[in-house]
Structures are given as C-alpha cells and as structure tokens.
Design a protein around this motif. Structure first.
Motif, PDB file in Angstrom:
ATOM      1  N   ILE A   1      -2.661   3.604  -6.384  1.00 13.59           N
ATOM      2  CA  ILE A   1      -3.302   2.408  -6.948  1.00 13.59           C
ATOM      3  C   ILE A   1      -4.805   2.475  -6.657  1.00 13.59           C
ATOM      4  N   PRO A   2      -5.658   2.489  -7.699  1.00 14.83           N
ATOM      5  CA  PRO A   2      -7.101   2.560  -7.453  1.00 14.83           C
ATOM      6  C   PRO A   2      -7.577   1.521  -6.438  1.00 14.83           C
ATOM      7  N   MET A   3      -6.997   0.328  -6.456  1.00 20.40           N
ATOM      8  CA  MET A   3      -7.400  -0.709  -5.486  1.00 20.40           C
ATOM      9  C   MET A   3      -6.689  -0.544  -4.144  1.00 20.40           C
ATOM     10  N   THR A   4      -5.937   0.519  -3.983  1.00 22.51           N
ATOM     11  CA  THR A   4      -5.338   1.042  -2.734  1.00 22.51           C
ATOM     12  C   THR A   4      -4.277   0.169  -2.039  1.00 22.51           C
ATOM     13  N   SER A   5      -3.894  -0.952  -2.648  1.00 20.72           N
ATOM     14  CA  SER A   5      -2.807  -1.706  -2.014  1.00 20.72           C
ATOM     15  C   SER A   5      -1.960  -2.389  -3.076  1.00 20.72           C
ATOM     16  N   MET A   6      -0.746  -2.789  -2.664  1.00 22.48           N
ATOM     17  CA  MET A   6       0.103  -3.554  -3.573  1.00 22.48           C
ATOM     18  C   MET A   6      -0.499  -4.951  -3.763  1.00 22.48           C
ATOM     19  N   GLY A   7      -0.102  -5.596  -4.847  1.00 20.49           N
ATOM     20  CA  GLY A   7      -0.665  -6.916  -5.136  1.00 20.49           C
ATOM     21  C   GLY A   7       0.090  -8.032  -4.442  1.00 20.49           C
ATOM     22  N   ASN A   8      -0.477  -9.229  -4.557  1.00 18.34           N
ATOM     23  CA  ASN A   8       0.075 -10.434  -3.963  1.00 18.34           C
ATOM     24  C   ASN A   8       0.641 -11.301  -5.104  1.00 18.34           C
ATOM     25  N   PRO A   9       1.738 -12.039  -4.872  1.00 15.26           N
ATOM     26  CA  PRO A   9       2.267 -12.902  -5.945  1.00 15.26           C
ATOM     27  C   PRO A   9       1.211 -13.823  -6.566  1.00 15.26           C
ATOM     28  N   ASP A  10       0.220 -14.253  -5.766  1.00 18.23           N
ATOM     29  CA  ASP A  10      -0.838 -15.119  -6.313  1.00 18.23           C
ATOM     30  C   ASP A  10      -1.632 -14.413  -7.415  1.00 18.23           C
ATOM     31  N   ASP A  11      -1.772 -13.104  -7.308  1.00 14.90           N
ATOM     32  CA  ASP A  11      -2.519 -12.365  -8.342  1.00 14.90           C
ATOM     33  C   ASP A  11      -1.872 -12.575  -9.712  1.00 14.90           C
ATOM     34  N   ILE A  12      -0.554 -12.645  -9.714  1.00 13.75           N
ATOM     35  CA  ILE A  12       0.170 -12.844 -10.975  1.00 13.75           C
ATOM     36  C   ILE A  12       0.096 -14.317 -11.387  1.00 13.75           C
ATOM     37  N   ALA A  13       0.230 -15.198 -10.384  1.00 13.33           N
ATOM     38  CA  ALA A  13       0.197 -16.637 -10.675  1.00 13.33           C
ATOM     39  C   ALA A  13      -1.111 -17.035 -11.359  1.00 13.33           C
TER      40      ALA A  13
END
Ligand code: NAP
Length: 247
Positions: free
Chosen positions: A207-219
């Motif tokens: 992942i270019p941003m180097t980490s998994m996302g947070n549910p808030d990112d989708i919200a």
C-alpha cells in the motif's frame, strides 16, 4: 415530528457499518442500523445510547426476503418517513481457492452479497422514486478491480455490485436518486482480522500509504456521497484504498 433525514445502514453493528452509522449521526441523520442476532442488535442499541445517536437498531438477515419485508414494515411503523439514504454495507467473505471451494461457500457468498442487493434496494428505492429524491451507496471492494486469489466468490459479488450500481443509476437518475459505490482497500475490521500478522504486513507493504485503512476512512466517503455536495455524482465508484489501486 422530526424532519431530519433518515439513513439506513445494513450491517451497522461493527466495523465499517458502525463507523458509517456514527458519522451519519454526526451529520444529523436519524440512523437506522441492522444486525443479524439479538446480541449484535443489542450491542448496536448500546452504541446508539452511549453516543447519543438518534436512531434505532433492527434485526435483519439480508439473505431472507421475509426479513427484508419485516425490516421495511417495522421502519414504516416506527417512522413517518422512509429512508432517504440506503447504505448496502452488510457483506461476508468465505475464502478458498476456486478448485477447493464448495457449493455452499460459493452460493452463500452470492446470496449474502449480491442477491441481497436486489432485495434490499428494490424495497427501499420505491419510496425514493415516489419522493423523487434519494441516495443508494453500496460498499464494494478494491478486489473488484484487482481480483484476488482465494476470493473468486467474493470478487464476483463485489464487481457485480459496481455493474448493478451503474445500471440502477441510469434507471433512477431522472427521479433525483443517485446510486454509487465506495470501494475500500484493506480496512482494519473483524473481516480483515482473520488475516495473520505476516499477511497483514505483506498487504501493508504493497500500500503506497504503508498501512491498512480505518473504518472512518470509508465512513467519510459515504457521508460525502450521501450529501447534497455529491448530487451530480452517480454510477461512480469512489476508491478509498491508500493508493493500493488507482483507476
Ligand atoms: P464485518 O466487520 O465483518 O461486519 C459485517 C457486518 O455485516 C456486521 O454488521 C454483520 O452483522 C453484517 N452481516 C453479516 N451477514 C449478514 C446478513 N446475512 N444479513 C445482514 N447483515 C449481515 O465487515 P466489515 O469489514 O465492516 O465490512 C463491511 C463491508 O465492507 C462488507 O460489505 C465488506 O465486503 C466491505 N469491505 C470490507 C473491507 C475490509 O477490509 N474490511 C474491504 C473492502 C470491502 P452481525 O454483527 O450481526 O454479524
């Protein structure tokens, strides 16, 4: 009687659905969320109480037409308005290499993730058509664009969802209804907690941003598509994946 808009989020008990429910509440919606069991519905009720969320938790199994009908009837009995926003979020994975996948793994994933789109969207789009206003937002996945070994069943559903949204978007555009997808990358939830640490590290390294996302990112993406600011966006897929896949 409140004239707040109503948002219905399927699978709101945890993970991405719960984050969407909380963010929609911050945006002043009445939030209706669903869970599959008494236990998960009660935990959602507690979340609503603890966070002062104006809304209700309902039982729903998206695999059952009867359950979808009951949900619609219960909402109609509890509120004078029908949902202005429908978020088709509930979904499952049931992974296996295609050659080892059994009929149940295939059929259950199709039933839960794709046939449910037909059932839930059909019953809730009708009042939107009458009101000549509405938002349908479906949670797809980055793997719909990239493919993923071990997920032929899941990827079939998540790419089908994108085609479904484009087609329905064309049918209801003149009625003031938009239909869009949000396509998450790898997000920290129970669904991805099934992965072991080395799998997670391997994913993060890609992942270019180097980490998994947070549910808030989708919200936040869902809230945007639900808002008046997104009224000219329809049939689109908003990718939220830290750069893992770029259109
Ligand atoms: P999750 O933590 O596993 O939560 C799944 C939710 O769906 C729960 O609320 C669950 O209710 C509900 N659900 C499961 N089966 C259902 C059924 N038959 N009828 C009604 N509700 C049902 O999942 P998540 O990670 O938040 O994922 C949410 C959505 O985002 C899914 O569509 C998933 O495919 C998609 N997505 C997730 C990721 C990720 O990395 N996490 C990435 C891309 C796309 P109970 O609590 O009652 O079981």
């Amino acid at each position: 009687m409140s004239n707040k808009k109503i948002a219905l989020i399927t699978g709101a008990t945890r993970g991405i659905g719960l984050a969407i429910a909380k963010d929609m509440a911050k945006n002043d919606y009445v939030v209706l969320g669903t869970g599959t069991s008494e236990k998960s519905v009660n935990s959602l009720k507690e979340e609503f109480e603890n966070h002062n969320i104006d809304g209700k938790a309902y039982m729903l199994d998206i695999k059952s037409q009867e359950s979808v009908n009951n949900l619609f009837d219960n909402i109609s009995a509890d509120y004078s308005n029908t949902p202005d926003v429908l978020v088709n979020n509930a979904g499952i994975t049931n992974d296996n290499l295609f050659i080892r996948m059994d009929d149940n793994q295939w059929l259950d994933t199709i039933e839960t993730n794709i046939n449910s789109l037909y059932r839930v969207s059909k019953i809730f789009v009708k009042p939107m058509i009458k009101k000549r206003k509405g938002r349908i937002i479906c949670i797809s996945s980055v793997v719909a664009s990239t493919g993923n070994a071990g997920q032929t069943n899941y990827v079939t559903t998540k790419s089908g969802m994108i085609g479904f949204c484009k087609s329905l978007a064309k049918e209801v555009a003149t009625r003031g209804i938009t239909v869009n997808c949000v396509s998450p990358g790898f997000i920290e939830t129970d669904m991805t907690n099934k992965l072991n640490d080395s799998q997670k590290e391997q994913i993060s390294n890609n992942i270019p941003m180097t980490s998994m996302g947070n549910p808030d990112d989708i919200a936040f993406a869902v809230s945007f598509l639900a808002s008046d600011k997104a009224s000219y966006i329809t049939g689109e897929t908003l990718n939220v994946n830290g750069g893992l896949f770029m259109q």
